[in-house]
Design a protein around this motif. Sequence first.
Motif, PDB file in Angstrom:
ATOM      1  N   ARG A  41      12.112 -33.384  75.549  1.00  0.00           N
ATOM      2  CA  ARG A  41      12.678 -33.954  74.331  1.00  0.00           C
ATOM      3  C   ARG A  41      11.904 -35.194  73.917  1.00  0.00           C
ATOM      4  NH1 ARG A  41      18.541 -36.366  73.866  1.00  0.00           N
ATOM      5  NH2 ARG A  41      18.561 -35.759  76.061  1.00  0.00           N
ATOM      6  N   SER A  42      11.416 -35.187  72.699  1.00  0.00           N
ATOM      7  CA  SER A  42      10.526 -36.248  72.233  1.00  0.00           C
ATOM      8  C   SER A  42      11.225 -37.593  72.056  1.00  0.00           C
ATOM      9  CB  SER A  42       9.896 -35.836  70.897  1.00  0.00           C
ATOM     10  OG  SER A  42      10.899 -35.536  69.935  1.00  0.00           O
ATOM     11  N   SER A  43      12.558 -37.574  71.925  1.00  0.00           N
ATOM     12  CA  SER A  43      13.270 -38.818  71.640  1.00  0.00           C
ATOM     13  C   SER A  43      13.599 -39.635  72.879  1.00  0.00           C
ATOM     14  CB  SER A  43      14.565 -38.516  70.874  1.00  0.00           C
ATOM     15  OG  SER A  43      15.423 -37.683  71.648  1.00  0.00           O
ATOM     16  N   ILE A  44      13.292 -39.117  74.070  1.00  0.00           N
ATOM     17  CA  ILE A  44      13.546 -39.875  75.292  1.00  0.00           C
ATOM     18  C   ILE A  44      12.251 -40.005  76.082  1.00  0.00           C
ATOM     19  CG2 ILE A  44      15.951 -39.118  75.392  1.00  0.00           C
ATOM     20  CD1 ILE A  44      15.179 -37.211  77.634  1.00  0.00           C
ATOM     21  N   SER A  45      12.191 -40.977  76.936  1.00  0.00           N
ATOM     22  CA  SER A  45      10.998 -41.215  77.750  1.00  0.00           C
ATOM     23  C   SER A  45      11.396 -41.432  79.201  1.00  0.00           C
ATOM     24  CB  SER A  45      10.221 -42.431  77.231  1.00  0.00           C
ATOM     25  OG  SER A  45      11.038 -43.593  77.286  1.00  0.00           O
ATOM     26  N   PHE A 100      18.932 -24.422  68.510  1.00  0.00           N
ATOM     27  CA  PHE A 100      18.134 -24.619  67.303  1.00  0.00           C
ATOM     28  C   PHE A 100      17.433 -25.976  67.274  1.00  0.00           C
ATOM     29  CE2 PHE A 100      21.090 -21.634  64.700  1.00  0.00           C
ATOM     30  CZ  PHE A 100      20.483 -20.541  65.261  1.00  0.00           C
ATOM     31  N   TYR A 101      17.841 -26.908  68.134  1.00  0.00           N
ATOM     32  CA  TYR A 101      17.194 -28.221  68.142  1.00  0.00           C
ATOM     33  C   TYR A 101      15.733 -28.131  68.601  1.00  0.00           C
ATOM     34  CZ  TYR A 101      21.476 -30.791  67.151  1.00  0.00           C
ATOM     35  OH  TYR A 101      22.605 -31.290  66.538  1.00  0.00           O
ATOM     36  N   CYS A 102      15.419 -27.092  69.381  1.00  0.00           N
ATOM     37  CA  CYS A 102      14.034 -26.921  69.845  1.00  0.00           C
ATOM     38  C   CYS A 102      13.407 -25.626  69.342  1.00  0.00           C
ATOM     39  CB  CYS A 102      13.972 -26.962  71.366  1.00  0.00           C
ATOM     40  SG  CYS A 102      14.389 -28.566  72.085  1.00  0.00           S
ATOM     41  N   THR A 109      13.168 -30.019  62.106  1.00  0.00           N
ATOM     42  CA  THR A 109      12.472 -30.959  62.981  1.00  0.00           C
ATOM     43  C   THR A 109      12.812 -30.658  64.434  1.00  0.00           C
ATOM     44  OG1 THR A 109      12.550 -32.678  61.294  1.00  0.00           O
ATOM     45  CG2 THR A 109      12.113 -33.383  63.556  1.00  0.00           C
ATOM     46  N   SER A 110      11.816 -30.246  65.186  1.00  0.00           N
ATOM     47  CA  SER A 110      12.035 -29.894  66.578  1.00  0.00           C
ATOM     48  C   SER A 110      12.053 -31.135  67.466  1.00  0.00           C
ATOM     49  CB  SER A 110      10.925 -28.945  67.058  1.00  0.00           C
ATOM     50  OG  SER A 110      11.062 -28.673  68.438  1.00  0.00           O
ATOM     51  N   LEU A 111      12.924 -31.106  68.466  1.00  0.00           N
ATOM     52  CA  LEU A 111      12.970 -32.200  69.442  1.00  0.00           C
ATOM     53  C   LEU A 111      12.056 -31.933  70.625  1.00  0.00           C
ATOM     54  CD1 LEU A 111      16.799 -33.020  69.550  1.00  0.00           C
ATOM     55  CD2 LEU A 111      15.025 -33.931  68.043  1.00  0.00           C
TER      56      LEU A 111
END
Length: 370
Positions: A41-45, A100-102, A109-111
Amino acid sequence: MKSWSNKILLPLFFFFLFYSVAYAGSYTSSAHGNSSYGVNRSSISGYSTGNCAHCHEQHAMIGGTEPKPASGSASPFCLFADNFSGKTSNPYNQSDNFCFYCHCYTDATSLQTPNFTNYNYSRTFGGYTTSSIYSIYKAFNQNSYHNLYDIWDFAKTNFSSFFKEDSNPCSVCHNVHLAKRNKENPDDPTYSAISKPSDHFNLWTNTMNDYAPNKYQAPYRYSSGCEPDGGSCNDLTIQAQKTPDYVTFCQDCHVYNMSSYGLSHTPINWNTDKHGNAIRSRNERMGQPIIKPPYDVTAVFNYVLSCLDCHEPHGSYSYKYLIRKEVNGNITNVTADTHDDWKTLCLRCHYREHTNKSCLECHYHGSGKF
């Protein structure tokens, strides 16, 4: 007391440790758990690719930015968003289904990092490269589609051993912790992305040769060769061993009467349909052949078809019935219930046609003429 506790707790600790490692072993070999291309997931690191935290948030949220928890309670399954909204028909929004989020490519917009495609069956296994379906999200937003609410409603009753009120409809056919990338390995059904609903905790790896030994003839691919990978059409067994047994898989659900969901020609019994196990009665009519290659044979022979030789699993351009855009090496155009539309499908494999009548008036599952 201390000695008794240690005797109980220590074995329990090692049992759960062993169980966790064994279960993780299946997950880490799945498409979602792979350390190279798994969930990311791009929104977390701070989490490696394939880490559980990309979907599950063990303390209900990361950074307080996700839509859950609400009203002080954690999301079911500790997911970062709702599993399924309960929407009764498409068009679906991305938020209607967690997957659908990915699985959305550029249709939303894909996560997931990096983004990836999920082409439809006609392209992935049928070789129809001009298909415009690049994601699962878009596939479900077509005219004909597997209705997610109906799947959810049906599964609650019929597969309650694993499917719960808060489960995702996609999990009826897919176990996300086991599913592999069959699309990247079309010739190897052990890279299965599906799990039979009645056997949810195992991948479905049976093939059409298991279902109908020496009777499954793979259709032509749009580009060259035969499905699912463009291999030679000359050997029944080889291509059949590459094709999952979609008949048994689909009949886990379609063996039921589904008229309440708008499927009037159910239950489907593939043993009594001529596209299935029923014996072919003729090869010609009035001295003219009726069956096109690769199904034309000099002697009466019972070729058995797979459900996905004609149907898409998620959604289709067609007005109904999930009809594939590419069938047996050529395109279809079934946008209405008319003779001219249906013949674009039926004439992919048959030479003859009736005039001025929709094929479905006489030929449908269970009619004895299908």
